[in-house]
Design a protein around this motif. Structure first.
Motif, PDB file in Angstrom:
ATOM      1  N   LEU A   1       0.833  -1.209   0.000  1.00  0.00           N
ATOM      2  CA  LEU A   1       0.000   0.000   0.000  1.00  0.00           C
ATOM      3  C   LEU A   1       0.870   1.262   0.000  1.00  0.00           C
ATOM      4  O   LEU A   1       0.491   2.289  -0.570  1.00  0.00           O
ATOM      5  CB  LEU A   1      -0.920   0.009   1.225  1.00  0.00           C
ATOM      6  N   ALA A   2       2.017   1.173   0.638  1.00  0.00           N
ATOM      7  CA  ALA A   2       2.909   2.342   0.666  1.00  0.00           C
ATOM      8  C   ALA A   2       3.344   2.704  -0.760  1.00  0.00           C
ATOM      9  O   ALA A   2       3.318   3.872  -1.165  1.00  0.00           O
ATOM     10  CB  ALA A   2       4.136   2.058   1.536  1.00  0.00           C
ATOM     11  N   VAL A   3       3.724   1.687  -1.527  1.00  0.00           N
ATOM     12  CA  VAL A   3       4.163   1.954  -2.911  1.00  0.00           C
ATOM     13  C   VAL A   3       2.984   2.384  -3.772  1.00  0.00           C
ATOM     14  O   VAL A   3       3.088   3.317  -4.582  1.00  0.00           O
ATOM     15  CB  VAL A   3       4.894   0.726  -3.494  1.00  0.00           C
ATOM     16  N   ASP A   4       1.827   1.736  -3.583  1.00  0.00           N
ATOM     17  CA  ASP A   4       0.608   2.158  -4.301  1.00  0.00           C
ATOM     18  C   ASP A   4       0.330   3.642  -4.073  1.00  0.00           C
ATOM     19  O   ASP A   4       0.086   4.398  -5.010  1.00  0.00           O
ATOM     20  CB  ASP A   4      -0.613   1.393  -3.752  1.00  0.00           C
ATOM     21  N   THR A   5       0.350   4.020  -2.795  1.00  0.00           N
ATOM     22  CA  THR A   5       0.063   5.407  -2.429  1.00  0.00           C
ATOM     23  C   THR A   5       1.074   6.349  -3.068  1.00  0.00           C
ATOM     24  O   THR A   5       0.721   7.398  -3.619  1.00  0.00           O
ATOM     25  CB  THR A   5       0.117   5.553  -0.888  1.00  0.00           C
ATOM     26  N   ALA A   6       2.341   5.959  -2.995  1.00  0.00           N
ATOM     27  CA  ALA A   6       3.389   6.816  -3.550  1.00  0.00           C
ATOM     28  C   ALA A   6       3.171   7.039  -5.045  1.00  0.00           C
ATOM     29  O   ALA A   6       3.254   8.176  -5.535  1.00  0.00           O
ATOM     30  CB  ALA A   6       4.762   6.192  -3.299  1.00  0.00           C
ATOM     31  N   PHE A   7       2.875   5.986  -5.770  1.00  0.00           N
ATOM     32  CA  PHE A   7       2.707   6.152  -7.221  1.00  0.00           C
ATOM     33  C   PHE A   7       1.411   6.887  -7.575  1.00  0.00           C
ATOM     34  O   PHE A   7       1.371   7.615  -8.567  1.00  0.00           O
ATOM     35  CB  PHE A   7       2.830   4.801  -7.947  1.00  0.00           C
ATOM     36  N   LYS A   8       0.365   6.706  -6.760  1.00  0.00           N
ATOM     37  CA  LYS A   8      -0.850   7.500  -7.022  1.00  0.00           C
ATOM     38  C   LYS A   8      -0.520   8.982  -6.932  1.00  0.00           C
ATOM     39  O   LYS A   8      -0.959   9.783  -7.752  1.00  0.00           O
ATOM     40  CB  LYS A   8      -1.941   7.147  -6.002  1.00  0.00           C
ATOM     41  N   ILE A   9       0.277   9.347  -5.930  1.00  0.00           N
ATOM     42  CA  ILE A   9       0.637  10.761  -5.745  1.00  0.00           C
ATOM     43  C   ILE A   9       1.570  11.224  -6.873  1.00  0.00           C
ATOM     44  O   ILE A   9       1.400  12.305  -7.438  1.00  0.00           O
ATOM     45  CB  ILE A   9       1.280  10.962  -4.355  1.00  0.00           C
ATOM     46  N   LEU A  10       2.530  10.387  -7.246  1.00  0.00           N
ATOM     47  CA  LEU A  10       3.472  10.751  -8.315  1.00  0.00           C
ATOM     48  C   LEU A  10       2.756  10.978  -9.649  1.00  0.00           C
ATOM     49  O   LEU A  10       3.157  11.833 -10.444  1.00  0.00           O
ATOM     50  CB  LEU A  10       4.491   9.623  -8.534  1.00  0.00           C
ATOM     51  N   LEU A  11       1.737  10.180  -9.903  1.00  0.00           N
ATOM     52  CA  LEU A  11       1.082  10.211 -11.218  1.00  0.00           C
ATOM     53  C   LEU A  11      -0.082  11.182 -11.278  1.00  0.00           C
ATOM     54  O   LEU A  11      -0.731  11.317 -12.312  1.00  0.00           O
ATOM     55  CB  LEU A  11       0.616   8.794 -11.584  1.00  0.00           C
ATOM     56  N   GLN A  12      -0.354  11.876 -10.155  1.00  0.00           N
ATOM     57  CA  GLN A  12      -1.460  12.850 -10.147  1.00  0.00           C
ATOM     58  C   GLN A  12      -1.248  13.931 -11.180  1.00  0.00           C
ATOM     59  O   GLN A  12      -0.162  14.497 -11.252  1.00  0.00           O
ATOM     60  CB  GLN A  12      -1.566  13.501  -8.771  1.00  0.00           C
TER      61      GLN A  12
END
Lengths: 155, 155, 155, 155
Positions: free
Chosen positions: B144-155
Motif C-alpha cells: 500500500l505504501a508503494v501504491d500510495t506513492a505512485f498514485k501521488i506521483l502520477l497525479q
C-alpha cells in the motif's frame, strides 16, 4: 579540543518566529555570551537572528553558517559568516560544529537538526513547547536551557 | 523532468533492522522496480540493503548514495554508487534526488530525512509503526505504501 | 567493489564547448558505453551533455550529479539525476564516484576536478589540448583516451 | 556585507610545508590580523597552521574549516572550528567564505581551491613560486601579497 578554544554552542530554530520565541532566543544568545562561549547558528533570520543579537548585546562572538552562496545573506548580528552554498545540507555542519545545541521552537528544519544531533551523540536542550523527541533534554525557560547546557558541557 | 526519465523513489530507514522490517523493505523495493522506477537510498545495510535486494530481484535499478569515501561500502545490491564522503550531510542528497520517499521504520537518521523531505515539500509515505510526524502519509503495508506513492506521483 | 558492479567512468569538461569538443565528448561517451561502464558526470550541458548523448546512443547508462536543487536541470541524456544543491562542491562527488576520469578541454571547474582527482589518487586521462597539469595522462584522441582509461582500470 | 562585518581573508596552502613556506604563511597571517580582518583557512597543519599562528600572535581571529568530523582536528591556533565532515568538498566552503584568497605554495588541494576561486569570480593572490594559473595575481613577498589583497578589497 585545546583547553583554550572556547565552547561552541549551537542555537537552532526557524527563520521566522513569534515575538515570544524571538525573546527566548535573545536571552539564550545573551546567556551563551555571558558564559564566554561562541554562538553557532544557521545565520538567517527569526530565532537565529534574535539569538545572535542577544549574544552581540552581551559582547559575544557569533558564527552564521548560511545555506546560500552569499555572505550578505547572514543576519546583521553574525560576526563570522560561513558560506556553504549547500542548502539544507548545511544543517549537518551547524550540528557537527556545535559542542551542544539549544533548540528554540522551530519546524521541520529544526527537527532535522535535532535528529542529526541525536544521531551524532550530541546533547540537545529544547525549550518547552518545541519538538518533543525521545532523547531531547527539555528546559522550562531560556535561562534554564543555557544553565543545563553548560552543566552538561562542564561535566 | 523529461518525460523519458524514470521516477526516482527514495527508500529511507536504518542501517540495521529487524527481519520484519527487512521483509517490508524488500517488498517496497520489489514494487518500486515493478513499476519501472529507480530506487534511491543511502546505500548501506539494513533497510537500504533489503530494499535494494528486492528491487534487483524484480529487475530494477538501484542507486546508493553512501556517506563514506569508498564505493565498496555500498551494499552488494547497489548498481550505481554515489560516493559523497559527506557523512550525514548526504541525507540531504538522498532526499533531494528522490521524487517521493518511503520510510520503513528507522531511527534518528531517518527522522532527519523525513524532516528534510517535508521541509523541501516532498511527500513522505511511512509504513505504520515508524516515525509519526505531522505531514507524513502513513500506509498499512509495504504494498500500500508503494501504491500510495505512485498514485501521488502520477497525479 | 563487488565483481558485478560496473565501472563508473567520470567525464569532466565545461558546460559550454566548441563543436569539436562536443564531438570528442560524444565519442568518449560512446566508447565508455561500448565497454559496459556507467558514465558519471556533472549532469549539465556542453561536454557533459555530449558525452551523455554518445553514451545513450550506444545503449549505455548515464548519471548526472547536478549542482542545483532540481532534477530537471540535468541534460536530457541523463538517466539518473543526483540532485546535490551544493554548487561547485558537487565536483568532489563527481570525482569520488568515478573509478577513473577523462577530461575533455574544460576551464576552471574542470581544473578543480582534475586537481581533486589527483589529490584523491585517481587517474585522470586528458585529451590533448586541455589542462596540462603534472600527473595527468594525456591522450591524442577520444578513442585513445578511453582505451588508456580501461587499460589502467583493468590492470 | 554589512559595513560592520570584518573582511574574511582566505589563506590556502598545503598541510605540510617547508620552513620557508611556513615563515611566509606566518607573515601573511600576521598582516591579515594587523589590518583587522578575520583569517579563514582549512584548519589543519602546514601553511594553515603557520598562518593561524601569525594571526593569533598579532591579535587576530582565525577560522578553521576542517574536513573531518572532529573539532579537535583543527590546529591549536584556530579560534573557531567549523566541522564539515566533508573531506575535500570543504574546499568549496573555504573559498566561498573568503572575500579574497592568498595562496602560499601548495599542491593539488590548493590548485583545486585556486580553480574554484577563479570559477566563483574571486581574486586569488599567489606568492611567487606557487601554482601559475592564468587569472591569478602574483606577489613577490608575503607582505606584498597582503598589501595587494587589501588594495583590491578596498577598491
Amino acid at each position: 579540543m585545546t583547553q583554550e578554544r572556547k565552547f561552541q554552542v549551537g542555537v537552532i530554530g526557524a527563520g521566522t518566529c513569534t515575538p515570544e520565541e524571538a525573546q527566548a532566543a535573545y536571552i539564550v544568545g545573551q546567556e551563551i555570551a555571558r558564559r564566554g562561549a561562541v554562538l553557532v547558528c544557521g545565520g538567517l533570520g527569526g530565532v537565529m537572528e534574535a539569538a545572535c543579537q542577544g549574544s552581540k548585546d552581551a559582547g559575544g562572538t557569533t558564527v552564521g553558517i548560511v545555506p546560500t552562496s552569499r555572505k550578505e545573506d547572514a543576519n546583521p548580528y553574525v560576526d563570522i559568516a560561513i558560506v556553504t552554498n549547500m542548502g539544507h545540507a548545511r544543517n549537518a555542519i551547524v550540528v557537527s560544529s556545535s559542542d551542544i545545541l539549544i533548540a528554540v521552537a522551530g519546524e521541520y528544519g529544526t527537527l532535522c537538526e535535532i535528529a542529526l544531533g541525536l544521531k551524532m551523540g550530541k546533547t540537545i536542550v529544547s525549550l518547552a513547547g518545541g519538538w518533543d523527541i525521545e532523547g531531547v533534554v527539555t528546559a522550562k525557560s531560556p535561562g534554564l536551557a543555557v544553565d543545563t547546557a553548560f552543566k552538561i558541557l562542564l561535566q
